[in-house]
Design a protein around this motif. Structure first.
Motif, PDB file in Angstrom:
ATOM      1  N   LEU A 157      -5.540  -3.739 -10.141  1.00 55.60           N
ATOM      2  CA  LEU A 157      -6.696  -4.094 -10.965  1.00 55.60           C
ATOM      3  C   LEU A 157      -7.465  -2.870 -11.441  1.00 55.60           C
ATOM      4  CD1 LEU A 157      -8.021  -7.077  -8.808  1.00 55.60           C
ATOM      5  CD2 LEU A 157      -6.655  -7.195 -10.900  1.00 55.60           C
ATOM      6  N   GLY A 158      -7.198  -1.710 -10.795  1.00 56.65           N
ATOM      7  CA  GLY A 158      -7.868  -0.483 -11.223  1.00 56.65           C
ATOM      8  C   GLY A 158      -9.346  -0.428 -10.854  1.00 56.65           C
ATOM      9  N   LEU A 159      -9.775  -1.203  -9.838  1.00 55.83           N
ATOM     10  CA  LEU A 159     -11.187  -1.197  -9.421  1.00 55.83           C
ATOM     11  C   LEU A 159     -11.444  -0.031  -8.471  1.00 55.83           C
ATOM     12  CD1 LEU A 159     -11.427  -4.997  -8.527  1.00 55.83           C
ATOM     13  CD2 LEU A 159     -12.148  -3.881 -10.662  1.00 55.83           C
ATOM     14  N   ASP A 160     -12.730   0.303  -8.277  1.00 53.80           N
ATOM     15  CA  ASP A 160     -13.094   1.305  -7.272  1.00 53.80           C
ATOM     16  C   ASP A 160     -13.099   0.646  -5.895  1.00 53.80           C
ATOM     17  OD1 ASP A 160     -13.359   3.645  -8.698  1.00 53.80           O
ATOM     18  OD2 ASP A 160     -15.396   3.166  -9.349  1.00 53.80           O
ATOM     19  N   VAL A 161     -11.944   0.345  -5.387  1.00 49.46           N
ATOM     20  CA  VAL A 161     -11.833  -0.356  -4.112  1.00 49.46           C
ATOM     21  C   VAL A 161     -12.330   0.564  -2.995  1.00 49.46           C
ATOM     22  CG1 VAL A 161     -10.214  -1.457  -2.547  1.00 49.46           C
ATOM     23  CG2 VAL A 161      -9.838  -1.577  -5.011  1.00 49.46           C
ATOM     24  N   PRO A 162     -13.211   0.080  -2.109  1.00 53.43           N
ATOM     25  CA  PRO A 162     -13.725   0.965  -1.060  1.00 53.43           C
ATOM     26  C   PRO A 162     -12.652   1.371  -0.050  1.00 53.43           C
ATOM     27  CG  PRO A 162     -14.549  -1.278  -0.772  1.00 53.43           C
ATOM     28  CD  PRO A 162     -13.802  -1.259  -2.071  1.00 53.43           C
ATOM     29  N   LEU A 163     -12.696   2.641   0.348  1.00 51.51           N
ATOM     30  CA  LEU A 163     -11.721   3.163   1.319  1.00 51.51           C
ATOM     31  C   LEU A 163     -12.324   3.024   2.718  1.00 51.51           C
ATOM     32  CD1 LEU A 163     -10.694   6.309  -0.742  1.00 51.51           C
ATOM     33  CD2 LEU A 163      -9.490   4.128  -0.606  1.00 51.51           C
ATOM     34  N   SER A 164     -12.581   1.764   3.111  1.00 51.58           N
ATOM     35  CA  SER A 164     -13.348   1.516   4.332  1.00 51.58           C
ATOM     36  C   SER A 164     -12.477   1.384   5.579  1.00 51.58           C
ATOM     37  CB  SER A 164     -14.204   0.260   4.145  1.00 51.58           C
ATOM     38  OG  SER A 164     -13.387  -0.782   3.659  1.00 51.58           O
ATOM     39  N   GLY A 165     -11.172   1.590   5.423  1.00 46.09           N
ATOM     40  CA  GLY A 165     -10.305   1.763   6.596  1.00 46.09           C
ATOM     41  C   GLY A 165      -9.981   0.510   7.362  1.00 46.09           C
ATOM     42  N   ALA A 166      -9.622   0.730   8.647  1.00 49.93           N
ATOM     43  CA  ALA A 166      -9.318  -0.327   9.600  1.00 49.93           C
ATOM     44  C   ALA A 166      -8.001  -1.038   9.329  1.00 49.93           C
ATOM     45  CB  ALA A 166     -10.463  -1.335   9.711  1.00 49.93           C
TER      46      ALA A 166
ATOM     47  N   GLY B 223       5.310  -1.956 -11.855  1.00 52.95           N
ATOM     48  CA  GLY B 223       4.624  -2.169 -10.574  1.00 52.95           C
ATOM     49  C   GLY B 223       5.497  -2.927  -9.594  1.00 52.95           C
ATOM     50  N   LYS B 224       4.853  -3.656  -8.697  1.00 48.91           N
ATOM     51  CA  LYS B 224       5.587  -4.316  -7.621  1.00 48.91           C
ATOM     52  C   LYS B 224       6.291  -5.561  -8.135  1.00 48.91           C
ATOM     53  CE  LYS B 224       4.216  -3.712  -3.573  1.00 48.91           C
ATOM     54  NZ  LYS B 224       3.538  -3.623  -2.281  1.00 48.91           N
ATOM     55  N   LEU B 225       7.596  -5.659  -7.920  1.00 47.88           N
ATOM     56  CA  LEU B 225       8.351  -6.842  -8.355  1.00 47.88           C
ATOM     57  C   LEU B 225       8.669  -7.755  -7.169  1.00 47.88           C
ATOM     58  CD1 LEU B 225      10.812  -5.222 -10.945  1.00 47.88           C
ATOM     59  CD2 LEU B 225       8.598  -6.325 -11.354  1.00 47.88           C
ATOM     60  N   ILE B 226       8.924  -7.147  -6.000  1.00 43.97           N
ATOM     61  CA  ILE B 226       9.177  -7.965  -4.800  1.00 43.97           C
ATOM     62  C   ILE B 226       7.868  -7.951  -4.011  1.00 43.97           C
ATOM     63  CG2 ILE B 226      10.643  -8.260  -2.766  1.00 43.97           C
ATOM     64  CD1 ILE B 226      12.615  -6.282  -4.139  1.00 43.97           C
ATOM     65  N   PRO B 227       7.176  -9.113  -3.927  1.00 44.83           N
ATOM     66  CA  PRO B 227       5.809  -9.101  -3.394  1.00 44.83           C
ATOM     67  C   PRO B 227       5.685  -8.461  -2.010  1.00 44.83           C
ATOM     68  CG  PRO B 227       6.392 -11.284  -4.223  1.00 44.83           C
ATOM     69  CD  PRO B 227       7.634 -10.452  -4.306  1.00 44.83           C
ATOM     70  N   GLN B 228       6.692  -8.627  -1.139  1.00 40.31           N
ATOM     71  CA  GLN B 228       6.561  -8.108   0.223  1.00 40.31           C
ATOM     72  C   GLN B 228       6.915  -6.626   0.330  1.00 40.31           C
ATOM     73  OE1 GLN B 228       8.481 -10.610  -0.740  1.00 40.31           O
ATOM     74  NE2 GLN B 228       7.867 -12.473   0.323  1.00 40.31           N
TER      75      GLN B 228
ATOM     76  N   LYS C 214       2.026   3.012  -9.970  1.00 41.01           N
ATOM     77  CA  LYS C 214       2.053   2.525 -11.352  1.00 41.01           C
ATOM     78  C   LYS C 214       1.001   3.206 -12.231  1.00 41.01           C
ATOM     79  CE  LYS C 214       1.010  -1.850 -13.512  1.00 41.01           C
ATOM     80  NZ  LYS C 214       0.874  -3.282 -13.330  1.00 41.01           N
ATOM     81  N   THR C 215      -0.094   3.667 -11.574  1.00 40.30           N
ATOM     82  CA  THR C 215      -1.180   4.287 -12.340  1.00 40.30           C
ATOM     83  C   THR C 215      -0.929   5.774 -12.598  1.00 40.30           C
ATOM     84  OG1 THR C 215      -2.512   4.923 -10.430  1.00 40.30           O
ATOM     85  CG2 THR C 215      -2.819   2.683 -11.252  1.00 40.30           C
ATOM     86  N   MET C 216       0.206   6.297 -12.117  1.00 42.66           N
ATOM     87  CA  MET C 216       0.535   7.693 -12.440  1.00 42.66           C
ATOM     88  C   MET C 216       0.766   7.789 -13.945  1.00 42.66           C
ATOM     89  SD  MET C 216       2.956   9.224  -9.415  1.00 42.66           S
ATOM     90  CE  MET C 216       4.035   7.894  -8.987  1.00 42.66           C
TER      91      MET C 216
END
Ligand code: HEC
Ligand code: HEC
Length: 318
Positions: free
Chosen positions: A78-87, A272-277, A286-288
């Motif tokens: 989605l290209g969002l600023d997803v937080p790198l909050s770990g865990a 991008g990903k073709l096989i979901p797992q 893909k964003t390269m």
């Protein structure tokens, strides 16, 4: 008989003492501290440098895939600023290891670490408290310029409060920590910067020091050391009940990419990903941009041909 009994008894006692001593030493060695230099890296507030860092974090370096626990590869698309909050929990033969919160939160993230401390973790594998890092990340040879960009992006994120559980090693893990885990550092002098262009030289840098394609596409032993022919295919992954063997991506005629032209390679990554797992972080990769993908393709074209290793499971499945 009596003598034998005595020997057995004494051997038993000696063994017991040995076990107790090993256990005690192993316990003492859980908190080994290591020294490593602090790289002279300073985060920048320059928007172009932060943007460059963001491009690496969500792209080739795929930090998002390991530092967000909420189905990150889909979010990456989605290209969002997803937080790198770990865990993210990695269930390994050594026990449960958790990726860390690398947002600037001062209590649960990296807010209190200096730039030098963050740079040292990534380059020399030593946590700010001196403990060695389990070697998940391939960035030891990342240039000063790119490390600066990555850390500048980390600093520019919104802080997220998220307390990550402590690593939970099992008995094997305790032994590994006591006697085997050592900080991994650069393989030679680290470049100040690496010119970004579509050459195989830049591809080599991207593949080995940032994207870690070899980490999956080359066979490794239990400790993570490389034992197979480079890029000839890697060991088993089991994701949500689906088994994967990362394929051969050398120049051999049995390689998955044999006969692929540069445009085919770029198109495949754009899909991008073709096989979901699939465990491959396709949606980050893909964003390269085209320059990066061309460079990777050209570098893979220099890899010597080799046949994929055959694993016991694969034989059994045939
Ligand atoms: C393949 C998975 C993976 C990727 C990709 C990855 N990390 Fe990590 N990272 C981890 C794990 C697991 C740990 C915890 C290791 C440990 O506990 O010894 C960690 C630890 C860290 C730490 C140490 C934090 C601390 O509290 O000591 C930092 C900083 C970090 N990662 C930053 C990054 C950045 C920046 C990127 C991308 C440029 C990245 N990581 C990519 C898995 C990953
Ligand atoms: C976390 C493990 C992992 C990493 C890292 C990884 N791969 Fe893969 N790769 C796989 C697996 C598993 C497959 C097979 C499943 C699939 O096609 O998604 C695969 C498949 C492929 C394919 C074949 C795709 C197809 O449609 O036939 C190519 C090409 C490829 N990888 C190249 C790369 C390159 C180049 C990199 C680094 C930029 C890389 N991989 C990094 C695990 C990985």
């Amino acid at each position: 008989m009596k003598r034998l009994k005595k020997i057995v008894k004494w051997t038993g006692i000696n063994l017991l003492i040995l076990v107790v001593v090993i256990a005690a030493v192993t316990g003492m060695r859980q908190n080994l501290h290591f020294d490593a230099p602090y790289p002279n890296i300073k985060a920048s507030a320059d928007s172009a440098i932060i943007a460059r860092g963001r491009h690496l974090v969500f792209g080739a370096a795929h930090c998002i895939n390991c530092h967000n626990a909420n189905n990150p590869d889909s979010l990456a698309a989605l290209g969002l600023d997803v937080p790198l909050s770990g865990a993210v929990k990695f269930e390994l033969p050594v026990g449960d290891i958790y990726s860390k919160n690398i947002t600037p939160d001062r209590e649960t993230g990296i807010g209190k670490f200096t730039d030098g401390e963050i740079a040292r973790v990534l380059r020399y594998g030593v946590h700010p408290d001196g403990k060695p890092v389990f070697d998940f990340m391939p960035f030891h040879d990342m240039s000063d310029e790119d490390l600066t960009a990555v850390i500048s992006y980390l600093r520019a994120q919104k802080p997220v409060y998220n307390r990550v559980p402590e690593n939970d090693p099992n008995i094997i893990g305790n032994l590994v920590i006591a006697y085997l885990v050592k900080p991994v550092g650069p393989s030679g002098p680290v470049p100040a910067s690496v010119k970004k262009d579509s050459t195989a030289a830049y591809g080599q840098y991207l593949v080995n020091s940032i994207a870690e394609c070899n980490g999956c596409h080359t066979q490794r032993d239990l400790s993570g050391a490389y034992v197979g022919e480079p890029f000839a295919g890697g060991g088993k992954f089991e994701e949500k009940g689906v088994v994967f063997y990362p394929p051969n991506i050398t120049t051999d005629s049995s390689s998955r990419i044999f006969g692929w032209q540069e445009a085919d390679f770029i198109n495949r990554f754009r899909m991008g990903k073709l096989i979901p797992q699939s465990p491959m972080p396709w949606n980050a990769y893909k964003t390269m941009d085209d320059v990066e993908l061309k460079a990777i393709y050209r570098y893979l074209k220099t890899i010597k041909p080799a046949k994929a290793p055959v694993f016991d499971q694969q034989l059994a499945e045939k």
